[in-house]
Design a protein around this motif. Sequence first.
Motif, PDB file in Angstrom:
ATOM      1  N   TRP A 167       1.018  -1.426   0.096  1.00 46.77           N
ATOM      2  CA  TRP A 167       0.027   0.156  -0.085  1.00 46.77           C
ATOM      3  C   TRP A 167       0.778   1.062  -0.009  1.00 46.77           C
ATOM      4  N   LEU A 168       2.053   1.168   0.697  1.00 47.83           N
ATOM      5  CA  LEU A 168       2.790   2.487   0.838  1.00 47.83           C
ATOM      6  C   LEU A 168       3.539   2.808  -0.318  1.00 47.83           C
ATOM      7  N   TYR A 169       3.949   1.616  -0.980  1.00 46.75           N
ATOM      8  CA  TYR A 169       4.535   1.790  -2.006  1.00 46.75           C
ATOM      9  C   TYR A 169       3.659   2.374  -3.409  1.00 46.75           C
ATOM     10  N   TRP A 170       2.730   1.779  -3.440  1.00 48.32           N
ATOM     11  CA  TRP A 170       1.528   2.510  -4.183  1.00 48.32           C
ATOM     12  C   TRP A 170       1.339   3.856  -4.021  1.00 48.32           C
ATOM     13  N   ALA A 171       1.095   4.239  -2.798  1.00 46.71           N
ATOM     14  CA  ALA A 171       0.704   5.734  -2.592  1.00 46.71           C
ATOM     15  C   ALA A 171       2.030   6.568  -2.849  1.00 46.71           C
ATOM     16  N   MET A 172       3.195   6.132  -2.758  1.00 46.62           N
ATOM     17  CA  MET A 172       4.368   6.689  -3.223  1.00 46.62           C
ATOM     18  C   MET A 172       4.658   6.847  -4.492  1.00 46.62           C
ATOM     19  N   PHE A 173       4.666   5.549  -5.336  1.00 50.24           N
ATOM     20  CA  PHE A 173       5.244   5.361  -6.545  1.00 50.24           C
ATOM     21  C   PHE A 173       4.178   5.072  -7.688  1.00 50.24           C
ATOM     22  N   ASN A 174       2.888   4.990  -7.321  1.00 50.90           N
ATOM     23  CA  ASN A 174       1.874   4.401  -8.205  1.00 50.90           C
ATOM     24  C   ASN A 174       2.212   3.205  -8.904  1.00 50.90           C
ATOM     25  N   ALA A 175       2.477   2.241  -8.258  1.00 44.63           N
ATOM     26  CA  ALA A 175       3.040   1.092  -8.831  1.00 44.63           C
ATOM     27  C   ALA A 175       2.946  -0.122  -7.888  1.00 44.63           C
ATOM     28  N   GLU A 176       2.993  -1.232  -8.835  1.00 47.15           N
ATOM     29  CA  GLU A 176       2.941  -2.527  -8.129  1.00 47.15           C
ATOM     30  C   GLU A 176       4.285  -2.719  -7.112  1.00 47.15           C
ATOM     31  N   LEU A 177       4.348  -3.195  -5.967  1.00 49.78           N
ATOM     32  CA  LEU A 177       5.856  -3.432  -5.216  1.00 49.78           C
ATOM     33  C   LEU A 177       6.412  -4.597  -5.810  1.00 49.78           C
ATOM     34  N   PRO A 178       7.586  -4.328  -6.149  1.00 53.01           N
ATOM     35  CA  PRO A 178       8.314  -5.362  -6.806  1.00 53.01           C
ATOM     36  C   PRO A 178       8.944  -6.199  -5.775  1.00 53.01           C
ATOM     37  N   PRO A 179       9.584  -7.294  -5.910  1.00 48.12           N
ATOM     38  CA  PRO A 179      10.501  -7.918  -4.713  1.00 48.12           C
ATOM     39  C   PRO A 179      11.312  -7.023  -4.161  1.00 48.12           C
TER      40      PRO A 179
END
Length: 537
Positions: A167-179
Motif C-alpha cells: 500500500w505504501l509503495y503504491w501511494a508513493m510511486f503509483n506502482a506494484e511493489l516488486p520483490p
Amino acid sequence: MDISEHPLPHRSRSWCFYFVFFAAVVPLWSSIPLAWIFAIISLPDHKWASYTTLGRSLFFVSCCEVIFSIYHYYLVRCVSGPSPYGPGDPDEIQVAYIRLLKAGLAHLPEDGGDIETLLVDRPASPAETILQLESHDPRAIDFRHSLRTWFCKVPWSSIKLLEIQKWLYWAMFNAELPPLEHLPDERRRALDDALDLLQKRLGCKIEEGSNSNIIPMRLTIDRTTIVWRPFTLYALIGSINWGLRILYTNLWNVHHGHSNGIEYLLSMPDDWDPTNSPRPVVFLHGLGLGLLQYHGVIAHLLEQFPDRPILVPLQPQISQDFFHPHFLNPPSRHEMADRLAGLLSALGWVSLDIKADKDRESEEEDEVASSLMENSQRGITLLSHSNGSYTHAWMLKGYPEIIGRSCFVDPVTFCSWEGDVCYNFLYRPCKTGIELLMRYFVGTELGVANLLQRHFCWTSNSLWFEEIPNARDPHKTLFLLGGKDDIVHSERVKRYLTSHGVRKNLWYDSEGRHGQALMRGGAGLKEILRWLSEDEQ
C-alpha cells in the motif's frame, strides 16, 4: 476498547437493493445480450426485411447496440491498462505524507478549539513532531482505525507488513511493489523511512509476514470494474443534456462556449460591474449525468441571481457524455486549474498577474494598477459539489488569490487520505438500493472508472484546512454535510473541520444523504442560496 479491532458489522441486503436490481439494473444490463440475440436471429435470409415497421426499428436499434458494445469493449480494454500517470513529484508526496501523519496528533477539542499556531488568520501546518506513540494512545487507535479502511476495514491485527508495504509503495510511486531485493536503493530507503514514521504514528510495530486474504485498495493499479450499458442510454442522456443547453439559452440567454480545453455555460448580465456588482459564481458539478442531474440547482442559480455572472464548466468525463471528444481524456490537476484560471482571466473577472512596471511614467498609472489589483482580489465565488470539490481543491492550491468565497457541498476532498470515499464508492459490497444505484449507474461507468481508477492522484485531491483562505469566516466559506451520506464519512469530516475552529459556517443535516443538500425545496439549497445572496457587493 480498541475500535481498530472491531470487525465490520454484518449487513444484509435490503428489499430496496432487490427492487433496484430487478427494476433497473437487470433490464439495462440484459438489453445488450438481448440485442445480440435479436440481431443474430434476424440476419439469416434477410428475415428482418419481412418485419413490420416496429420490428425493423428494433432490428436497427439492435444492430446499433451490437456495434456499440464492440466499440465499448475496445475502450474498456484501452482504459484498463496501466495508469498514464507515473510516480508523482517526490517532494509533494513527502509533504503530503507527513501532513497526513500529523493529522489528529494535536489535542484539538472536537467542539472547535484550535491550539495550532496561527499565521494571520489561517492555521499553520501542525507543528507536532511525529514521535513514537503508545499502542493505547487514543490518537494511535484512531489512526489505526482509519488506516484499516485502505484494507477494506478488516481488524487491524490481521494486516501484515507486506500488505502495508504494498500500500505504501503504491501511494508513493503509483506502482506494484516488486520483490524487495529488486528495489533500487533510493526507493528502498524511501519506503523504509515512510514505514518507520507510519509505525510511530500507529503506536505499534507491524507484524512481519503476509496475509494473502488481505488485499489493500490501490485505486490506480487495481483492476478496473466497468459494466456495459446500452447505446440508447448514452444517447438519451446526451439528448436531454443537449436539450437543457437549448433551454438555458432560450430562457436565460446562457452562452455555450469553449475556451482553452474547457467547455462551459455562461450567464453574463449586461449591466454587471466588476467593481461594485456581486462576485461571479462558478459551479463545479460532481459525478453523474451532467446537466440532467444538476438542472435543479443550475436553474435556481440562474433564476435567483440574474445580477451576477454564472459559470458552469461542463465536465464530459464525469457526465456520461460518451460522444464528447474528450470523454476519456480528463485534464490533470495543473491543466484544469490553469485552464479555468485562464478562462476567468479572459472573462475579466480576475487578474492573474498584475505587477507594477518598473518604468511607470506617472504616479497616476501606479494608482490605476493599484485599483485594478484591489478589484481583482475580490475574486469569484466557487461552489462545488462532491467530485467537484477536487477541482475546487486544485484551484485553492494553485490560485488561492482569485477565490473570494468558497462553498463546499458534500465535499470528498477532506479526509480523503483516510480512504472512506474510495471504499464506499468503489469497493464496499452493495447492500442497499442507493449503494447499488451509485455503483452501477455511476461508479462502474466507463468515463467515471477511467477518471477515478486510472487518473486519480491522492496528493492533488487532498485538501487541508490551512489551504482554505478565510476558512472560519461564515461570510467567506460554507461547508454542507449530510449525516447519512453514503459516500463521505461525514462524522469524521465534521470532526476535522470543527476541531480547527469551524463553527457558524458548518451546515450539518444529521439525516442528509449525498446530494440531498442540492434538492429543490430542501433546507440545504435554501442555505446555499441564502449564503450566496450575502454577497451583495
